[in-house]
Write a protein that holds these residues in place. Structure first.
Motif, PDB file in Angstrom:
ATOM      1  N   ARG A   1       0.831  -1.204   0.000  1.00 30.98           N
ATOM      2  CA  ARG A   1       0.000   0.000   0.000  1.00 30.98           C
ATOM      3  C   ARG A   1       0.869   1.259   0.000  1.00 30.98           C
ATOM      4  O   ARG A   1       0.619   2.202  -0.754  1.00 30.98           O
ATOM      5  CB  ARG A   1      -0.916  -0.041   1.227  1.00 30.98           C
ATOM      6  CG  ARG A   1      -1.923   1.083   1.334  1.00 30.98           C
ATOM      7  CD  ARG A   1      -2.964   1.124   0.258  1.00 30.98           C
ATOM      8  NE  ARG A   1      -3.618  -0.134  -0.025  1.00 30.98           N
ATOM      9  CZ  ARG A   1      -4.652  -0.250  -0.853  1.00 30.98           C
ATOM     10  NH1 ARG A   1      -5.132   0.804  -1.460  1.00 30.98           N
ATOM     11  NH2 ARG A   1      -5.193  -1.424  -1.087  1.00 30.98           N
ATOM     12  N   THR A   2       1.917   1.252   0.817  1.00 32.75           N
ATOM     13  CA  THR A   2       2.829   2.405   0.819  1.00 32.75           C
ATOM     14  C   THR A   2       3.589   2.495  -0.497  1.00 32.75           C
ATOM     15  O   THR A   2       3.660   3.561  -1.131  1.00 32.75           O
ATOM     16  CB  THR A   2       3.830   2.298   1.983  1.00 32.75           C
ATOM     17  OG1 THR A   2       3.114   2.402   3.215  1.00 32.75           O
ATOM     18  CG2 THR A   2       4.886   3.388   1.914  1.00 32.75           C
ATOM     19  N   LEU A   3       4.162   1.384  -0.933  1.00 33.52           N
ATOM     20  CA  LEU A   3       5.029   1.382  -2.108  1.00 33.52           C
ATOM     21  C   LEU A   3       4.295   1.760  -3.385  1.00 33.52           C
ATOM     22  O   LEU A   3       4.824   2.531  -4.213  1.00 33.52           O
ATOM     23  CB  LEU A   3       5.664  -0.006  -2.266  1.00 33.52           C
ATOM     24  CG  LEU A   3       6.686  -0.172  -3.394  1.00 33.52           C
ATOM     25  CD1 LEU A   3       7.904   0.712  -3.156  1.00 33.52           C
ATOM     26  CD2 LEU A   3       7.102  -1.637  -3.510  1.00 33.52           C
ATOM     27  N   PHE A   4       3.075   1.254  -3.548  1.00 34.22           N
ATOM     28  CA  PHE A   4       2.399   1.400  -4.831  1.00 34.22           C
ATOM     29  C   PHE A   4       1.228   2.383  -4.837  1.00 34.22           C
ATOM     30  O   PHE A   4       0.781   2.801  -5.911  1.00 34.22           O
ATOM     31  CB  PHE A   4       1.879   0.037  -5.301  1.00 34.22           C
ATOM     32  CG  PHE A   4       2.946  -0.938  -5.687  1.00 34.22           C
ATOM     33  CD1 PHE A   4       3.945  -0.580  -6.579  1.00 34.22           C
ATOM     34  CD2 PHE A   4       2.951  -2.230  -5.171  1.00 34.22           C
ATOM     35  CE1 PHE A   4       4.928  -1.489  -6.956  1.00 34.22           C
ATOM     36  CE2 PHE A   4       3.927  -3.146  -5.539  1.00 34.22           C
ATOM     37  CZ  PHE A   4       4.918  -2.775  -6.437  1.00 34.22           C
ATOM     38  N   VAL A   5       0.694   2.719  -3.674  1.00 32.91           N
ATOM     39  CA  VAL A   5      -0.494   3.580  -3.622  1.00 32.91           C
ATOM     40  C   VAL A   5      -0.169   4.917  -2.949  1.00 32.91           C
ATOM     41  O   VAL A   5      -0.165   5.961  -3.602  1.00 32.91           O
ATOM     42  CB  VAL A   5      -1.664   2.866  -2.900  1.00 32.91           C
ATOM     43  CG1 VAL A   5      -2.893   3.779  -2.871  1.00 32.91           C
ATOM     44  CG2 VAL A   5      -2.008   1.550  -3.597  1.00 32.91           C
ATOM     45  N   THR A   6       0.157   4.868  -1.656  1.00 32.35           N
ATOM     46  CA  THR A   6       0.404   6.108  -0.920  1.00 32.35           C
ATOM     47  C   THR A   6       1.559   6.899  -1.515  1.00 32.35           C
ATOM     48  O   THR A   6       1.490   8.126  -1.662  1.00 32.35           O
ATOM     49  CB  THR A   6       0.698   5.804   0.561  1.00 32.35           C
ATOM     50  OG1 THR A   6      -0.351   4.976   1.085  1.00 32.35           O
ATOM     51  CG2 THR A   6       0.796   7.085   1.368  1.00 32.35           C
ATOM     52  N   GLU A   7       2.640   6.207  -1.852  1.00 31.95           N
ATOM     53  CA  GLU A   7       3.840   6.862  -2.392  1.00 31.95           C
ATOM     54  C   GLU A   7       3.991   6.641  -3.895  1.00 31.95           C
ATOM     55  O   GLU A   7       5.092   6.654  -4.429  1.00 31.95           O
ATOM     56  CB  GLU A   7       5.085   6.342  -1.662  1.00 31.95           C
ATOM     57  CG  GLU A   7       5.103   6.634  -0.176  1.00 31.95           C
ATOM     58  CD  GLU A   7       5.150   8.131   0.126  1.00 31.95           C
ATOM     59  OE1 GLU A   7       5.697   8.885  -0.718  1.00 31.95           O
ATOM     60  OE2 GLU A   7       4.646   8.545   1.180  1.00 31.95           O
ATOM     61  N   ARG A   8       2.875   6.497  -4.570  1.00 31.34           N
ATOM     62  CA  ARG A   8       2.906   6.210  -6.005  1.00 31.34           C
ATOM     63  C   ARG A   8       3.646   7.286  -6.800  1.00 31.34           C
ATOM     64  O   ARG A   8       4.335   6.985  -7.779  1.00 31.34           O
ATOM     65  CB  ARG A   8       1.467   6.071  -6.511  1.00 31.34           C
ATOM     66  CG  ARG A   8       1.351   5.466  -7.910  1.00 31.34           C
ATOM     67  CD  ARG A   8      -0.122   5.251  -8.265  1.00 31.34           C
ATOM     68  NE  ARG A   8      -0.298   4.574  -9.540  1.00 31.34           N
ATOM     69  CZ  ARG A   8      -0.319   3.258  -9.717  1.00 31.34           C
ATOM     70  NH1 ARG A   8      -0.152   2.467  -8.680  1.00 31.34           N
ATOM     71  NH2 ARG A   8      -0.501   2.721 -10.920  1.00 31.34           N
ATOM     72  N   ALA A   9       3.530   8.532  -6.378  1.00 32.54           N
ATOM     73  CA  ALA A   9       4.183   9.633  -7.091  1.00 32.54           C
ATOM     74  C   ALA A   9       5.698   9.537  -7.045  1.00 32.54           C
ATOM     75  O   ALA A   9       6.392  10.186  -7.843  1.00 32.54           O
ATOM     76  CB  ALA A   9       3.728  10.974  -6.512  1.00 32.54           C
ATOM     77  N   GLY A  10       6.228   8.726  -6.133  1.00 35.56           N
ATOM     78  CA  GLY A  10       7.674   8.578  -6.029  1.00 35.56           C
ATOM     79  C   GLY A  10       8.291   7.747  -7.134  1.00 35.56           C
ATOM     80  O   GLY A  10       9.507   7.804  -7.357  1.00 35.56           O
ATOM     81  N   TRP A  11       7.466   6.987  -7.871  1.00 27.98           N
ATOM     82  CA  TRP A  11       7.985   6.158  -8.955  1.00 27.98           C
ATOM     83  C   TRP A  11       8.391   7.064 -10.120  1.00 27.98           C
ATOM     84  O   TRP A  11       7.621   7.876 -10.608  1.00 27.98           O
ATOM     85  CB  TRP A  11       6.941   5.141  -9.402  1.00 27.98           C
ATOM     86  CG  TRP A  11       6.823   4.017  -8.421  1.00 27.98           C
ATOM     87  CD1 TRP A  11       6.077   3.995  -7.275  1.00 27.98           C
ATOM     88  CD2 TRP A  11       7.517   2.769  -8.482  1.00 27.98           C
ATOM     89  NE1 TRP A  11       6.249   2.804  -6.619  1.00 27.98           N
ATOM     90  CE2 TRP A  11       7.128   2.025  -7.321  1.00 27.98           C
ATOM     91  CE3 TRP A  11       8.418   2.199  -9.379  1.00 27.98           C
ATOM     92  CZ2 TRP A  11       7.620   0.747  -7.063  1.00 27.98           C
ATOM     93  CZ3 TRP A  11       8.905   0.927  -9.127  1.00 27.98           C
ATOM     94  CH2 TRP A  11       8.503   0.215  -7.986  1.00 27.98           C
ATOM     95  N   GLY A  12       9.633   6.910 -10.519  1.00 24.27           N
ATOM     96  CA  GLY A  12      10.174   7.738 -11.581  1.00 24.27           C
ATOM     97  C   GLY A  12      10.932   8.946 -11.083  1.00 24.27           C
ATOM     98  O   GLY A  12      11.700   9.554 -11.831  1.00 24.27           O
TER      99      GLY A  12
END
Length: 276
Positions: free
Chosen positions: A165-176
């Motif tokens: 949930r943290t890695l892919f949803v809550t902090e989704r904007a961190g990808w890239g």
């Protein structure tokens, strides 16, 4: 020659989609090789060897790299030791070895480092009925690794403890901008020719500086190549060094994961564990 695939549109090679995000970094060379592979085994090996000569790749022991038919591997010879000692990579006319060859060009220092460690283990222990822990980990890396480049320790920790949930949803904007995934394992790339939700890689976390995310793809790949190769040659290695990563959960890699409930499937996104 063994494992020859007919040169026609029904060949498994025809199913490779270079627009997939995990394939896109390999597309320029990969599309050329795909055309050669569809033409036949000899044309395919010719294409690999022409590129190898131009790139001046080397094995784990510094031998000029080339690609040979699987049947040309001497009887009783070890695959990894043969590559290290001769530079000749036994290569079948199939998707598995196709992606293996591509990775020699995409991440040549990592591939050479893996080959070095494998050859060292073979020199020390010989070839037995089992590989042993180190060779098992090296093989797992070669076949199924995902390089998780990360400039934010909190995201790396979320991956380690299965906090999807943290890695892919809550902090989704961190990808890239603070983390990204790059598939290295050639068996994993083979599986992803026909992707499915449960397809899972073994993530190898690579700490990178913030500046990593401000440079282009070529520079990022070169930075990872150097960082990971150095670690592979200097650190102890076992299978506990990896963290499972369901790869179709990576934002932007699969349309369905735009919905947060995609990650509620606990048969794929399994509950957490303690951080080692």
């Amino acid at each position: 020659m063994a494992d020859v695939i007919p040169a026609n549109a029904c060949s498994p090679f025809a199913a490779i989609d270079w627009s997939r995000p995990w394939n896109a970094p390999l597309a320029e060379r990969g599309a050329r090789w795909q055309s050669a592979a569809l033409a036949g085994y000899a044309a395919y090996l010719d294409a690999l060897n022409a590129d190898a000569r131009a790139a001046a790749l080397v094995s784990g022991r510094g031998k000029p790299l080339g690609f040979i038919a699987q049947d040309d591997l001497p009887e009783g010879a070890s695959y990894e030791a043969h590559i290290a000692q001769t530079g000749c990579v036994p290569t079948r006319h199939n998707l598995h070895d196709f992606f293996n060859g591509l990775m020699w060009f995409a991440q040549p220092r990592i591939k050479a480092a893996l080959n070095t460690r494998q050859a060292m283990q073979i020199d020390a222990l010989g070839i037995g009925p089992t590989r042993g822990g180190v060779r098992d980990a090296l093989t797992l890396f070669d076949e199924n690794a995902v390089l998780f480049a990360c400039a934010d320790r909190a995201l790396a920790d979320a991956l380690r403890r299965f906090d999807w949930r943290t890695l892919f949803v809550t902090e989704r904007a961190g990808w890239g901008t603070r983390c990204e995934a790059r598939i290295f394992g050639h068996a994993l790339l083979e599986k992803l020719v026909a992707p499915y939700k449960a397809c899972t890689g073994h993530a190898w976390i690579v700490e990178v500086p913030d500046s990593y995310f401000s440079v282009d793809d070529t520079a990022r790949r070169a930075m990872l190549d150097a960082l990971v190769a150095e670690r592979l040659l200097s650190e102890p290695l076992d299978s506990r060094a990896f963290s499972p990563l369901p790869v179709l959960g990576v934002p932007g890699w699969w349309d369905a994961n735009a919905s947060a409930d995609f990650y509620d499937d606990t048969s794929v996104f399994r509950p957490g564990r303690r951080i080692r």
